[in-house]
Scaffold this motif. Structure first.
Motif, PDB file in Angstrom:
ATOM      1  N   SER A 193       0.825  -1.212   0.000  1.00  0.00           N
ATOM      2  CA  SER A 193       0.000   0.000   0.000  1.00  0.00           C
ATOM      3  C   SER A 193       0.857   1.259   0.000  1.00  0.00           C
ATOM      4  CB  SER A 193      -0.944  -0.012   1.209  1.00  0.00           C
ATOM      5  OG  SER A 193      -0.206  -0.107   2.407  1.00  0.00           O
ATOM      6  N   GLY A 194       2.177   1.089  -0.176  1.00  0.00           N
ATOM      7  CA  GLY A 194       3.048   2.248  -0.266  1.00  0.00           C
ATOM      8  C   GLY A 194       3.448   2.832   1.078  1.00  0.00           C
ATOM      9  N   THR A 195       3.216   2.071   2.133  1.00  0.00           N
ATOM     10  CA  THR A 195       3.616   2.528   3.463  1.00  0.00           C
ATOM     11  C   THR A 195       5.033   2.059   3.758  1.00  0.00           C
ATOM     12  OG1 THR A 195       1.335   2.360   4.204  1.00  0.00           O
ATOM     13  CG2 THR A 195       3.024   2.490   5.913  1.00  0.00           C
ATOM     14  N   LEU A 196       5.842   2.984   4.255  1.00  0.00           N
ATOM     15  CA  LEU A 196       7.237   2.657   4.529  1.00  0.00           C
ATOM     16  C   LEU A 196       7.387   1.967   5.872  1.00  0.00           C
ATOM     17  CD1 LEU A 196      10.187   3.087   3.492  1.00  0.00           C
ATOM     18  CD2 LEU A 196      10.272   4.993   5.085  1.00  0.00           C
ATOM     19  N   HIS A 197       8.249   0.952   5.904  1.00  0.00           N
ATOM     20  CA  HIS A 197       8.590   0.292   7.163  1.00  0.00           C
ATOM     21  C   HIS A 197      10.101   0.309   7.325  1.00  0.00           C
ATOM     22  CE1 HIS A 197       4.504  -1.265   7.681  1.00  0.00           C
ATOM     23  NE2 HIS A 197       4.524  -1.446   6.377  1.00  0.00           N
ATOM     24  N   VAL A 198      10.552   0.652   8.508  1.00  0.00           N
ATOM     25  CA  VAL A 198      11.972   0.542   8.824  1.00  0.00           C
ATOM     26  C   VAL A 198      12.178  -0.855   9.371  1.00  0.00           C
ATOM     27  CG1 VAL A 198      13.881   1.466  10.166  1.00  0.00           C
ATOM     28  CG2 VAL A 198      12.114   3.011   9.326  1.00  0.00           C
ATOM     29  N   THR A 199      12.747  -1.713   8.538  1.00  0.00           N
ATOM     30  CA  THR A 199      12.871  -3.114   8.935  1.00  0.00           C
ATOM     31  C   THR A 199      14.086  -3.353   9.821  1.00  0.00           C
ATOM     32  OG1 THR A 199      14.032  -3.557   6.866  1.00  0.00           O
ATOM     33  CG2 THR A 199      11.673  -3.977   6.892  1.00  0.00           C
ATOM     34  N   THR A 200      15.027  -2.408   9.788  1.00  0.00           N
ATOM     35  CA  THR A 200      16.224  -2.533  10.620  1.00  0.00           C
ATOM     36  C   THR A 200      16.442  -1.220  11.361  1.00  0.00           C
ATOM     37  OG1 THR A 200      17.171  -3.949   8.896  1.00  0.00           O
ATOM     38  CG2 THR A 200      18.661  -3.231  10.628  1.00  0.00           C
ATOM     39  N   PRO A 201      15.710  -0.987  12.440  1.00  0.00           N
ATOM     40  CA  PRO A 201      15.801   0.301  13.145  1.00  0.00           C
ATOM     41  C   PRO A 201      17.160   0.541  13.811  1.00  0.00           C
ATOM     42  CG  PRO A 201      14.087  -1.102  14.126  1.00  0.00           C
ATOM     43  CD  PRO A 201      14.698  -1.877  13.005  1.00  0.00           C
ATOM     44  N   GLN A 202      17.848  -0.544  14.166  1.00  0.00           N
ATOM     45  CA  GLN A 202      19.191  -0.413  14.740  1.00  0.00           C
ATOM     46  C   GLN A 202      20.173  -0.819  13.656  1.00  0.00           C
ATOM     47  OE1 GLN A 202      19.959   0.453  18.210  1.00  0.00           O
ATOM     48  NE2 GLN A 202      21.973   0.712  17.324  1.00  0.00           N
ATOM     49  N   VAL A 203      20.834   0.181  13.074  1.00  0.00           N
ATOM     50  CA  VAL A 203      21.652  -0.063  11.886  1.00  0.00           C
ATOM     51  C   VAL A 203      23.048  -0.512  12.279  1.00  0.00           C
ATOM     52  CG1 VAL A 203      22.612   0.975   9.808  1.00  0.00           C
ATOM     53  CG2 VAL A 203      20.332   1.630  10.577  1.00  0.00           C
ATOM     54  N   SER A 204      23.480  -1.627  11.707  1.00  0.00           N
ATOM     55  CA  SER A 204      24.833  -2.124  11.960  1.00  0.00           C
ATOM     56  C   SER A 204      25.828  -1.345  11.098  1.00  0.00           C
ATOM     57  CB  SER A 204      24.902  -3.620  11.647  1.00  0.00           C
ATOM     58  OG  SER A 204      24.468  -3.853  10.322  1.00  0.00           O
ATOM     59  N   PRO A 205      27.109  -1.349  11.495  1.00  0.00           N
ATOM     60  CA  PRO A 205      28.125  -0.544  10.794  1.00  0.00           C
ATOM     61  C   PRO A 205      28.198  -0.812   9.298  1.00  0.00           C
ATOM     62  CG  PRO A 205      29.014  -1.361  12.853  1.00  0.00           C
ATOM     63  CD  PRO A 205      27.660  -2.007  12.693  1.00  0.00           C
ATOM     64  N   ASP A 206      27.981  -2.044   8.887  1.00  0.00           N
ATOM     65  CA  ASP A 206      28.103  -2.349   7.457  1.00  0.00           C
ATOM     66  C   ASP A 206      26.960  -1.752   6.634  1.00  0.00           C
ATOM     67  OD1 ASP A 206      26.616  -4.261   8.969  1.00  0.00           O
ATOM     68  OD2 ASP A 206      26.480  -5.503   7.186  1.00  0.00           O
ATOM     69  N   LEU A 207      25.883  -1.382   7.286  1.00  0.00           N
ATOM     70  CA  LEU A 207      24.762  -0.780   6.559  1.00  0.00           C
ATOM     71  C   LEU A 207      24.710   0.736   6.719  1.00  0.00           C
ATOM     72  CD1 LEU A 207      21.880  -3.306   7.361  1.00  0.00           C
ATOM     73  CD2 LEU A 207      23.084  -3.007   5.198  1.00  0.00           C
ATOM     74  N   LEU A 208      25.679   1.272   7.452  1.00  0.00           N
ATOM     75  CA  LEU A 208      25.614   2.689   7.808  1.00  0.00           C
ATOM     76  C   LEU A 208      25.746   3.608   6.601  1.00  0.00           C
ATOM     77  CD1 LEU A 208      25.090   4.326  10.243  1.00  0.00           C
ATOM     78  CD2 LEU A 208      27.533   4.263  10.803  1.00  0.00           C
ATOM     79  N   ASP A 209      26.695   3.312   5.721  1.00  0.00           N
ATOM     80  CA  ASP A 209      26.890   4.164   4.545  1.00  0.00           C
ATOM     81  C   ASP A 209      25.628   4.219   3.699  1.00  0.00           C
ATOM     82  OD1 ASP A 209      29.398   4.946   5.162  1.00  0.00           O
ATOM     83  OD2 ASP A 209      30.428   3.682   3.694  1.00  0.00           O
ATOM     84  N   ALA A 210      25.056   3.051   3.438  1.00  0.00           N
ATOM     85  CA  ALA A 210      23.852   2.996   2.615  1.00  0.00           C
ATOM     86  C   ALA A 210      22.703   3.737   3.289  1.00  0.00           C
ATOM     87  CB  ALA A 210      23.470   1.535   2.355  1.00  0.00           C
ATOM     88  N   THR A 211      22.630   3.620   4.600  1.00  0.00           N
ATOM     89  CA  THR A 211      21.547   4.285   5.331  1.00  0.00           C
ATOM     90  C   THR A 211      21.722   5.798   5.300  1.00  0.00           C
ATOM     91  OG1 THR A 211      21.404   2.368   6.781  1.00  0.00           O
ATOM     92  CG2 THR A 211      20.309   4.373   7.523  1.00  0.00           C
ATOM     93  N   ARG A 212      22.947   6.256   5.449  1.00  0.00           N
ATOM     94  CA  ARG A 212      23.208   7.705   5.359  1.00  0.00           C
ATOM     95  C   ARG A 212      22.868   8.231   3.969  1.00  0.00           C
ATOM     96  NH1 ARG A 212      25.723   9.185   9.993  1.00  0.00           N
ATOM     97  NH2 ARG A 212      27.405   7.892  10.789  1.00  0.00           N
ATOM     98  N   GLN A 213      23.206   7.462   2.949  1.00  0.00           N
ATOM     99  CA  GLN A 213      22.881   7.883   1.586  1.00  0.00           C
ATOM    100  C   GLN A 213      21.370   7.919   1.386  1.00  0.00           C
ATOM    101  OE1 GLN A 213      25.032   5.695  -1.471  1.00  0.00           O
ATOM    102  NE2 GLN A 213      26.875   5.717  -0.212  1.00  0.00           N
ATOM    103  N   ALA A 214      20.685   6.949   1.952  1.00  0.00           N
ATOM    104  CA  ALA A 214      19.228   6.924   1.847  1.00  0.00           C
ATOM    105  C   ALA A 214      18.629   8.165   2.503  1.00  0.00           C
ATOM    106  CB  ALA A 214      18.677   5.655   2.498  1.00  0.00           C
ATOM    107  N   ALA A 215      19.159   8.516   3.667  1.00  0.00           N
ATOM    108  CA  ALA A 215      18.659   9.700   4.368  1.00  0.00           C
ATOM    109  C   ALA A 215      18.909  10.960   3.548  1.00  0.00           C
ATOM    110  CB  ALA A 215      19.326   9.817   5.741  1.00  0.00           C
ATOM    111  N   ALA A 216      20.102  11.015   2.912  1.00  0.00           N
ATOM    112  CA  ALA A 216      20.447  12.190   2.111  1.00  0.00           C
ATOM    113  C   ALA A 216      19.587  12.270   0.855  1.00  0.00           C
ATOM    114  CB  ALA A 216      21.932  12.143   1.741  1.00  0.00           C
ATOM    115  N   CYS A 217      19.141  11.127   0.356  1.00  0.00           N
ATOM    116  CA  CYS A 217      18.374  11.082  -0.888  1.00  0.00           C
ATOM    117  C   CYS A 217      16.883  11.316  -0.687  1.00  0.00           C
ATOM    118  CB  CYS A 217      18.550   9.729  -1.570  1.00  0.00           C
ATOM    119  SG  CYS A 217      20.124   9.591  -2.404  1.00  0.00           S
ATOM    120  N   CYS A 218      16.412  11.175   0.543  1.00  0.00           N
ATOM    121  CA  CYS A 218      14.976  11.322   0.772  1.00  0.00           C
ATOM    122  C   CYS A 218      14.530  12.724   0.374  1.00  0.00           C
ATOM    123  CB  CYS A 218      14.645  11.071   2.241  1.00  0.00           C
ATOM    124  SG  CYS A 218      12.892  11.341   2.588  1.00  0.00           S
TER     125      CYS A 218
END
Ligand code: SF4
Length: 65
Positions: free
Chosen positions: A29-54
């Motif tokens: 239905s187009g609703t966003l879910h944060v499936t990994t609310p506690q981000v591990s170091p290996d996902l940090l770069d991608a998460t920061r980029q996602a935040a910057a791209c929003c």
């Protein structure tokens, strides 16, 4: 690092799910879910980029103390 998405601002553009599919997920239905609310170091770069791209700045990262 904790990640939070402000659902009152999210427009369901899917940018974050493209940048960091391990952390963000859009349901049918187009609703966003944060499936990994506690981000591990290996996902940090991608998460920061996602935040910057929003396009509406809905994603915030909270550094651990
Ligand atoms: S990039 Fe922003 S607006 Fe788009 S789905 Fe993610 S949180 Fe929502």
């Amino acid at each position: 690092v904790k990640v939070h998405a402000d659902m009152t601002r999210c427009i369901g553009s899917g940018m974050c799910t493209t940048m960091a599919p391990e952390v963000f997920e859009l349901d049918d239905s187009g609703t966003l879910h944060v499936t990994t609310p506690q981000v591990s170091p290996d996902l940090l770069d991608a998460t920061r980029q996602a935040a910057a791209c929003c396009p509406v700045g809905a994603i915030s990262l909270l550094e651990d103390e």
